[in-house]
Design a protein around this motif. Sequence first.
Motif, PDB file in Angstrom:
ATOM      1  N   TYR A  62      -1.504   3.581   6.969  1.00 19.46           N
ATOM      2  CA  TYR A  62      -0.948   4.248   5.794  1.00 19.46           C
ATOM      3  C   TYR A  62      -0.207   5.489   6.277  1.00 19.46           C
TER       4      TYR A  62
ATOM      5  N   LEU B  17      -5.945   6.554   5.551  1.00 15.39           N
ATOM      6  CA  LEU B  17      -5.967   6.797   4.106  1.00 15.39           C
ATOM      7  C   LEU B  17      -5.896   8.289   3.785  1.00 15.39           C
TER       8      LEU B  17
ATOM      9  N   CYS C 215      -2.787   9.603   2.211  1.00 15.82           N
ATOM     10  CA  CYS C 215      -2.468   9.317   0.804  1.00 15.82           C
ATOM     11  C   CYS C 215      -2.892  10.505  -0.051  1.00 15.82           C
TER      12      CYS C 215
ATOM     13  N   CYS D 172       2.792   7.602   1.980  1.00 18.19           N
ATOM     14  CA  CYS D 172       1.892   6.876   1.081  1.00 18.19           C
ATOM     15  C   CYS D 172       1.904   7.505  -0.311  1.00 18.19           C
TER      16      CYS D 172
ATOM     17  N   GLY E 224       0.791  -1.220   0.000  1.00 16.93           N
ATOM     18  CA  GLY E 224       0.000   0.000   0.000  1.00 16.93           C
ATOM     19  C   GLY E 224       0.816   1.258   0.000  1.00 16.93           C
TER      20      GLY E 224
ATOM     21  N   LEU F  22      -3.898  10.256  -3.848  1.00 19.13           N
ATOM     22  CA  LEU F  22      -4.946   9.317  -4.242  1.00 19.13           C
ATOM     23  C   LEU F  22      -5.946   9.986  -5.174  1.00 19.13           C
TER      24      LEU F  22
ATOM     25  N   LEU G  32     -10.526   5.788  -5.717  1.00 20.37           N
ATOM     26  CA  LEU G  32     -10.756   4.881  -4.590  1.00 20.37           C
ATOM     27  C   LEU G  32     -12.055   4.130  -4.856  1.00 20.37           C
TER      28      LEU G  32
END
Length: 921
Positions: free
Chosen positions: A562, A586, A589, A566, A541, A592, A595
């Motif tokens: 995370y 998360l 991150c 990340c 991850g 990102l 998702l």
Amino acid sequence: MAAPSSLLFSLFFYILCSACVNTIVNAVTSPILCHEDEKSFLLNFKKSLTLSSDSSSYSKTASWKADNSSDCCSWDGVECDKDTGFVISLDLSNSSISGTLHSNSTLFGLVHLRDLNLADNDFKNSSIPPQISYLSRLSSINLSHSSISGQIPFELSGSLDLTSLDLSSNFLNGTFPVAIFDLPSLTVLNVSYNQNLAGYLPVFNQTSSLRALELDSTKFSGTIPASIGNLQSLTKLRLGRCRFSGSIPASIGNLTELTFLSFTNARFEAGKLSWLDKLTKLNSLYLMYTNLYGEIPSSLANLTKLTTLHLQMNHFTGEIPFQLFNMTELINLSLFDNQLTGSISSSFSQLINLDNLNLKKNNFSGIVEADVFLSLEKLTFLSLSQNNISLLTNHLINSTLSHFTGLELDSCNLKEIPYFLKFQDKLETLSLTGNSIHGQVPAWLWNASDSLVEIYLFRNFLTGMGQNLSVLPGTSLRVIDIKDNMLKGNLPVPPTTIMAYYVANNKLTGEIPSKMCGLRSLKILHLFNNNMTGPIPSCLGNSLSVFNVGGNNFSGMIPQSYSEKCDLRVMDLSQNRLEGQLPRSLSNCRMLRILDLGDNKLEDTFPSWLGTLPQLQVLILHANRFWGATASSPGIGSPFPMLQIIDVSQNSFSGDLPLEYIKNWSAMKFLPSDMELYAYTRTEFQSGKHHWTDTYSSSLTLRNKGVTAEYAKHVNVLCAIDFSSNRFTGKIPDSLGSLKQVQMLNLANNELTGPIPPSLGSLRQLESLDLSVNKLSGAIPHQIAAELNFLSFFNVSYNTLSGPIPQGPQFRTFEKDSYIGNLGLCGLPLSKKCASAKSPEPDNEDVNDSDESLNVSDWAFILTGIGTGLVIGYVLGTNISKRHPWLILKVAEVLTRRSYTRNLESEVTMDEITIFRTNYR
């Protein structure tokens, strides 16, 4: 006394002359030191710069010292005039320096400069200061690859001595000053690879001195003037990947000194190559994507000096002219992506200097023997992919091409991996996709070349990656793509050098091996649609850019840790058996973008904390056990600023639709015109002398126009909202109308009330609108019919809407099913007319529309049955069933839909629906 006097005079004259000679010699041999003011200018310029911290290369400014004994004329990169001592040339190219070019830079005090070269450095998106015009004696400027941005100052066009200007590979924008073309001494102009730099070509006169004109990858537009034929001195012309229109002028044929010619432009009008015959000095010809058509002219063979010929992505037809095989000087030949036919001739073996041959994506047919190409000793790259050929290989062949690095044989009817590959020890890239290769990948392939970097074997019938190989060998492998096969058993662990590992759409079982945790270089892991089980390892991850393990049977919780390091861009865990809450970590991150957690058993409230992610474009929570309100989280000023697709359907969300989010979804209001069509995640890496780029294309599954559709490539310009099959209440907010880029809007199967807001008529990109099975009232706004010209799916069934159905070009295409279950609606396509006269009794064909004959108490019975369970509905609905059997079937359809689309314990079962249908049929 005369003699002695004469002797004395001669001696005096000798001494005098010797002194003069010594003075002259000293004057000639003693160097003239640089001027103190220019030395100061250079030292101050150095102070404004810094050395790049990540570079190990030598910087020329390291030799610049401030001590009195240091002569700036002896410094690296500095050249002075031998007579005057003034600095006339400054070459700091590739010196690992960075900084900003200020308008008051002391660089502009070097007014005697003739040549300035600052290429291959980093000037932090500085603009070119207009003060560069102070250097009025400049004849050569090179700022290429130096991170320069902004507009080109008009003052440059006033430099009458300018002979060479190279500003290529920067970030320049605005409009190119056309007056620069008129500089009488200009011989070299290169502004290529400035993708936002606009401009046009002037009318050229015959006095122009231009020898090189390079405008590749800019926004230069307009037509190419016929007067370009006046540039009689031109040896290099590059106009590729611009925005020129019209045709390629035949006057190009007048440029008989050309050695390099490049056009790449899809906007050109279709044309032929009749103007090429006179360009006999050409050694490089690039005519890609230029709408050329007809047969490849045999007269190309007259260009006897040609070493590079690229005619890819055109409309050439017919066979390759046999005269082409006499062009023995050819090194690079690319005919990729045309409509060429016939066989691939064995005469290719005559092109003994071929280094690169690309015949991909044509209509060649017949049998091709590999021996033809194995005889070309200088060949490094060969592509025969995507034709209708069958390649024959000989198991007895063990020849090694000493320079061979790349082979593409996609869709060549291969039944096995060619055996001659076993002996190609320099091979770096191998692509054998879309063939009929069965069985195991031979173990020797992984060891065939220590140089092997990329291997593509997807879309075959492979069952394993090598007998009993749990760990794949290889010392250089960066990319393995073996998706869309029939691989069985456990997932083999790739080499530690791997960066992208594609094994999707196979039949793999078992858990993710623990050894995968040791792959520190891995950036893309794509295991979608296998039969793998077990937990998702917590070690995966943080370092990945793409993590796609959707479509498996993974269970347990999503790893909870995370870190701030990340690097995730894409995370797809959909269609598994994952449980528990989303990991709050998360939110670390920050990169990102996608998702997808749909179709799991996750149980949590709405993850409003994801609203802090600045890049999040796609959020899919479809078919889980999320619950509660979706109100905005305190402390988030503009949540989800980049969101374009949100699907939270088939959950238990309740309360009002999230008004605060809707107001802030800026990306659904405006999309940049230059946005890429597809969403890609690129991974770049260096291998030896080669720079490699691997691209991952994201796919999504969404419900569009009433059916579930898979977008094999996630369309980057797609905007969609799906809040269906939840427990949302309240009104549809007017602010939805501000999301003008939305193409799909689904609010079906909720408990929404109030009218349909006319503001939805502002969603002019809308293609699908589903508001069915709610409690909406009032009329269907006429704006929807008048403004939504792209609407191809519309459903407002099972509400309490009334009034006439608006008519419009799109609305004439919608069937009755779009409106049933609304007592008060009238007009086409329903049989109920909107006139005051009593409507006739419906015939058998119109039974679906006869809901208008129900009275209020009838509907109370039916709605009670739907809301409280089928037992009560059975009792209260018995009399109704005798009068309206059609309605019972429709109610059954509603119940069926709800049982499929909601994960609620109170929903009816399929057995109950069967009983219901049987009793009331």
